[in-house]
Design a protein around this motif. Structure first.
Motif, PDB file in Angstrom:
ATOM      1  N   VAL A   1       0.838  -1.201   0.000  1.00 34.08           N
ATOM      2  CA  VAL A   1       0.000   0.000   0.000  1.00 34.08           C
ATOM      3  C   VAL A   1       0.872   1.250   0.000  1.00 34.08           C
ATOM      4  CG1 VAL A   1      -1.666   1.313   1.349  1.00 34.08           C
ATOM      5  CG2 VAL A   1      -1.975  -1.142   1.053  1.00 34.08           C
ATOM      6  N   THR A   2       1.988   1.190   0.710  1.00 32.85           N
ATOM      7  CA  THR A   2       2.905   2.332   0.736  1.00 32.85           C
ATOM      8  C   THR A   2       3.428   2.635  -0.665  1.00 32.85           C
ATOM      9  OG1 THR A   2       3.595   1.857   3.004  1.00 32.85           O
ATOM     10  CG2 THR A   2       5.072   3.212   1.687  1.00 32.85           C
ATOM     11  N   ARG A   3       3.807   1.611  -1.409  1.00 35.50           N
ATOM     12  CA  ARG A   3       4.302   1.811  -2.782  1.00 35.50           C
ATOM     13  C   ARG A   3       3.210   2.363  -3.684  1.00 35.50           C
ATOM     14  NH1 ARG A   3       9.100  -0.156  -4.338  1.00 35.50           N
ATOM     15  NH2 ARG A   3       8.447  -0.575  -6.476  1.00 35.50           N
ATOM     16  N   GLN A   4       1.982   1.938  -3.489  1.00 35.38           N
ATOM     17  CA  GLN A   4       0.882   2.453  -4.302  1.00 35.38           C
ATOM     18  C   GLN A   4       0.619   3.920  -4.008  1.00 35.38           C
ATOM     19  OE1 GLN A   4      -0.742   0.901  -6.852  1.00 35.38           O
ATOM     20  NE2 GLN A   4       0.873  -0.620  -6.494  1.00 35.38           N
ATOM     21  N   ALA A   5       0.825   4.325  -2.735  1.00 36.57           N
ATOM     22  CA  ALA A   5       0.575   5.723  -2.376  1.00 36.57           C
ATOM     23  C   ALA A   5       1.519   6.664  -3.104  1.00 36.57           C
ATOM     24  CB  ALA A   5       0.731   5.899  -0.860  1.00 36.57           C
ATOM     25  N   VAL A   6       2.769   6.233  -3.288  1.00 36.45           N
ATOM     26  CA  VAL A   6       3.769   7.091  -3.927  1.00 36.45           C
ATOM     27  C   VAL A   6       3.372   7.464  -5.342  1.00 36.45           C
ATOM     28  CG1 VAL A   6       6.173   7.204  -4.695  1.00 36.45           C
ATOM     29  CG2 VAL A   6       5.615   6.148  -2.492  1.00 36.45           C
ATOM     30  N   ALA A   7       2.699   6.543  -6.023  1.00 39.85           N
ATOM     31  CA  ALA A   7       2.322   6.782  -7.424  1.00 39.85           C
ATOM     32  C   ALA A   7       0.888   7.288  -7.553  1.00 39.85           C
ATOM     33  CB  ALA A   7       2.484   5.485  -8.211  1.00 39.85           C
ATOM     34  N   SER A   8       0.323   7.812  -6.450  1.00 34.18           N
ATOM     35  CA  SER A   8      -1.091   8.202  -6.481  1.00 34.18           C
ATOM     36  C   SER A   8      -1.267   9.654  -6.060  1.00 34.18           C
ATOM     37  CB  SER A   8      -1.891   7.306  -5.540  1.00 34.18           C
ATOM     38  OG  SER A   8      -1.600   7.645  -4.188  1.00 34.18           O
ATOM     39  N   ASN A   9      -2.529  10.094  -6.058  1.00 34.73           N
ATOM     40  CA  ASN A   9      -2.873  11.429  -5.586  1.00 34.73           C
ATOM     41  C   ASN A   9      -3.589  11.384  -4.240  1.00 34.73           C
ATOM     42  OD1 ASN A   9      -1.860  12.845  -7.855  1.00 34.73           O
ATOM     43  ND2 ASN A   9      -3.695  12.271  -9.022  1.00 34.73           N
ATOM     44  N   PHE A  10      -3.620  10.225  -3.614  1.00 35.25           N
ATOM     45  CA  PHE A  10      -4.269  10.149  -2.305  1.00 35.25           C
ATOM     46  C   PHE A  10      -3.221   9.920  -1.216  1.00 35.25           C
ATOM     47  CE2 PHE A  10      -4.734   5.804  -4.141  1.00 35.25           C
ATOM     48  CZ  PHE A  10      -3.975   5.083  -3.218  1.00 35.25           C
ATOM     49  N   SER A  11      -3.627  10.205   0.020  1.00 37.51           N
ATOM     50  CA  SER A  11      -2.751   9.959   1.167  1.00 37.51           C
ATOM     51  C   SER A  11      -3.208   8.689   1.867  1.00 37.51           C
ATOM     52  CB  SER A  11      -2.800  11.141   2.145  1.00 37.51           C
ATOM     53  OG  SER A  11      -4.112  11.321   2.651  1.00 37.51           O
ATOM     54  N   VAL A  12      -2.255   7.966   2.398  1.00 35.90           N
ATOM     55  CA  VAL A  12      -2.540   6.680   3.040  1.00 35.90           C
ATOM     56  C   VAL A  12      -2.209   6.759   4.524  1.00 35.90           C
ATOM     57  CG1 VAL A  12      -1.872   4.250   3.189  1.00 35.90           C
ATOM     58  CG2 VAL A  12      -2.172   5.328   0.947  1.00 35.90           C
ATOM     59  N   SER A  13      -3.136   6.276   5.345  1.00 32.55           N
ATOM     60  CA  SER A  13      -2.905   6.116   6.778  1.00 32.55           C
ATOM     61  C   SER A  13      -3.009   4.637   7.092  1.00 32.55           C
ATOM     62  CB  SER A  13      -3.935   6.904   7.599  1.00 32.55           C
ATOM     63  OG  SER A  13      -3.834   8.287   7.354  1.00 32.55           O
ATOM     64  N   MET A  14      -1.921   4.061   7.584  1.00 31.35           N
ATOM     65  CA  MET A  14      -1.919   2.647   7.982  1.00 31.35           C
ATOM     66  C   MET A  14      -1.862   2.588   9.507  1.00 31.35           C
ATOM     67  SD  MET A  14       0.728   1.140   5.134  1.00 31.35           S
ATOM     68  CE  MET A  14       2.047   2.242   5.666  1.00 31.35           C
ATOM     69  N   VAL A  15      -2.713   1.776  10.097  1.00 33.53           N
ATOM     70  CA  VAL A  15      -2.852   1.759  11.551  1.00 33.53           C
ATOM     71  C   VAL A  15      -2.682   0.338  12.076  1.00 33.53           C
ATOM     72  CG1 VAL A  15      -4.256   2.457  13.514  1.00 33.53           C
ATOM     73  CG2 VAL A  15      -4.517   3.646  11.328  1.00 33.53           C
TER      74      VAL A  15
END
Length: 626
Positions: A438-452
């Protein structure tokens, strides 16, 4: 000064006030009566001094004998008012023959006695109503109804303020109070020997066993134990359960609800782990959710449905539940529609492993926020079903993140687990790999990711608590994998609230942030099992056997929330911490990930385990390969 010394001091002050009020009332009544006539008769002043002293003295004796001095003013109730009137009447009955035998009321107007009694009552009630008004803003709330004839007898354990509120609310029931409170124990014994709305304070927790024994002898039956407020916190509950179980009585929860009613309910396992309630600022979460389209995968599960429920309370534009379980989806949908009838709710049956289904659902409902809670999480089952765990936990997260990337999603929230840290099992390894993916997908996207990351959720499907409940209901045995195993626990409500709080912190498009929740101290599973047995008024090892079965495949003795190389930093939100971690992955990570998913799709178990270990170096697949 100890709590008991403070209580004695308060009782002395109360008795002194009531006695002084009697003297003042009689003196004022005599002076007022003389002013209405020609003045005081010869030797009237001497008679007035004696009369006032006697009136105050019999007042002291009467109030002490009937225990009026034990009342706590700020918690006065109807029974206290009745006792005051009885004490005043008794004092008057004692006073009249004494004065008659002394001088046959010579020089003392008969009407002065009636005036003194009325003035005395006025002073006493005014003092108590002022204290009650300062405490409750309801100075006229001196009322307590009778208990119903069939009301169960209970020993209440609570702070005086909570006890007073509960008793007051029970008194409002037109049919009578639902329980008959025989006495009150304070966790810290601060009001020992006094009375709260007519209910005697019998001491602190150290007297619990002795008090239960005395009440059992008096009423020929051991009363239930009811806990409220502070008494429901973990340190107190452990002691309460141990004493109650030794007397074969159950522990219940008696509390004042937000609907201004008092109810007695069974103590939940969550109460055994109760911590100080966090004061969270819900405004940032409301700002994040309000007016947004929210999409929750795993929306029928324990965590997903609670996340959906909390989001629904923040006035979103719409809410979409996505789940592969028809029954779970139906239950969550029904509950949400009953609670939020005006909210547009979409319930979509589908599997996060189905790329076309996930993409179509996200395209159709155009979510602004995606909460990915879908996962397979039962550790031993995932050891037996390795490929299914990989396809759901890793493949499902990848598919959902890619679908979000092609949409206009602003936030992507990923629910992880403490088992992702130094995983010895497939479930933990797949969740760790999902974090990296998911972290790698966030880098190539326009959204922000919060992992908990967080630990076990009490009562969730497949957790130990429902298992223990079933085993206890059958009469045992209760099975433990190992007597020294510990786990982190949190209620689903608290965990979900903190997950949403973390989502408000990370707002940078194209970035991913990892958070951990403050789970408190790890819980010894054996202690949890013993406490749940005691909840039923049973003695562990005596009434219910506790049997050790050995660690299951993939299980660890203890869990951790972070790796040693990860730094944990405060973000200003109580209970939520940000993890600074350098997630270094191989250059061919994406190729190996595709290879892993291909192995899983073709059910090549051994190859999948080997590739999973390459992608997650911390994973030790010894048990999984057995």
């Amino acid at each position: 000064m100890t709590p008991r010394d403070e209580a004695r001091r308060a009782m002395a002050i109360t008795l002194g006030f009531d006695t002084a009020a009697a003297a003042l009332a009689m003196a004022a009544a005599l002076i007022s009566r003389w002013l209405m006539t020609e003045g005081a008769p010869p030797e009237g002043y001497f008679a007035a001094i004696v009369t006032t002293a006697v009136f105050a003295g019999v007042g002291f004796i009467s109030f002490y004998t009937l225990g009026v001095h034990k009342q706590v003013w700020r918690h006065s109730g109807w029974s206290d008012a009745v006792r005051i009137v009885q004490a005043v009447a008794l004092a008057t009955l004692i006073f009249m023959p004494i004065i008659f035998l002394w001088n046959r009321f010579a020089g003392i107007p008969r009407s002065a006695l009636a005036m003194a009694v009325l003035l005395w009552l006025a002073i006493i009630f005014t003092g108590r109503m002022i204290a009650l008004g300062r405490s409750t803003q309801r100075p006229f709330q001196i009322f307590f109804g009778r208990a119903r004839p069939d009301a169960p007898m209970v020993l209440l354990i609570a702070q005086s303020e909570e006890a007073a509120r509960i008793v007051s609310l029970m008194g409002k029931d037109a049919e009578g109070a639902k329980v008959r409170i025989l006495g009150l124990l304070e966790p810290e014994g601060a009001e020992f020997g006094r009375k709260i709305r007519g209910i005697p304070v019998l001491g602190g927790l150290e007297e619990m066993g002795k008090v239960l024994d005395l009440l059992s002898l008096r009423y020929e039956k051991t009363p239930l134990v009811a806990v409220a407020g502070l008494a429901r916190e973990r340190p107190y509950m452990t002691q309460i359960l141990e004493v109650a179980a030794s007397r074969k009585t159950e522990v219940m929860s008696l509390s004042a609800g937000i609907d201004e009613s008092a109810a007695m309910l069974p103590v939940r396992p969550a109460d055994l782990l109760r911590r100080r309630e966090r004061q969270l600022d819900t405004e940032p979460v409301a700002d994040l959710i309000e007016g947004m389209r929210v999409f929750v995968t795993g929306g029928g599960g324990t965590i997903g449905s609670e996340l959906a429920r909390q989001c629904a309370g923040m006035n979103p534009h719409s809410l979409t539940l996505f789940d592969s379980s028809e029954y779970n989806l139906y239950e969550a949908d029904l509950s949400l529609r009953e609670q939020f009838p005006n909210l547009p709710i979409n319930s979509e049956l589908g599997d996060v492993r189905d790329n076309a289904r996930v993409s179509r659902a996200i395209e159709q409902f155009e979510p602004d926020i995606i909460i990915h809670a879908a996962a397979l999480k039962h550790v031993p089952l995932m050891e037996q079903n390795v490929c299914e765990a990989i396809l759901t936990n890793v493949g499902g997260a990848l598919i959902t993140a890619k679908a979000a990337q092609s949409s206009n999603v602003q936030k992507f929230v990923f629910v992880s687990t403490d088992k992702a840290v130094h995983p010895d099992n497939v479930m933990g390894a797949t969740k760790r790999l999902a974090e990296l993916t998911v972290t790698r997908q966030a880098v190539a996207s326009n959204f922000s990711v919060s992992m908990v990351r967080f630990g076990n959720v009490l009562g969730s499907s497949g957790s130990v608590v429902p298992l223990f409940e079933r085993q206890i209901a059958r009469g045992g045995p209760v099975t433990l994998t190992h007597p020294e195993v510990t786990r982190y626990f949190m209620t689903v409500e608290e965990a979900s609230a903190l997950v949403l709080q973390s989502a408000t912190h990370n707002g940078s498009p194209g970035s991913a942030s990892l958070y951990v929740l403050d789970m408190g101290e790890p819980v010894l599973i054996k202690a949890l099992a013993e406490a749940m047995i005691r909840l039923k008024g049973l003695v562990p090892g005596q009434d219910i056997e506790i049997r050790t079965t050995g660690l299951r495949p993939g299980e660890k003795m203890h869990e951790k929330l972070t790796y040693n190389h990860e730094e944990v930093n405060s973000i200003g939100i109580e209970g939520v911490y940000k993890v600074a971690s350098k997630q270094v992955v191989a250059n061919d990570f994406d190729e190996k990930l595709d290879e892993l998913l291909d192995h899983a799709r073709h059910r090549r178990r051994d190859e999948a385990i080997k590739m999973l270990a390459e992608l997650v170096p911390e994973y030790r697949p010894r048990r999984a390969a057995e």
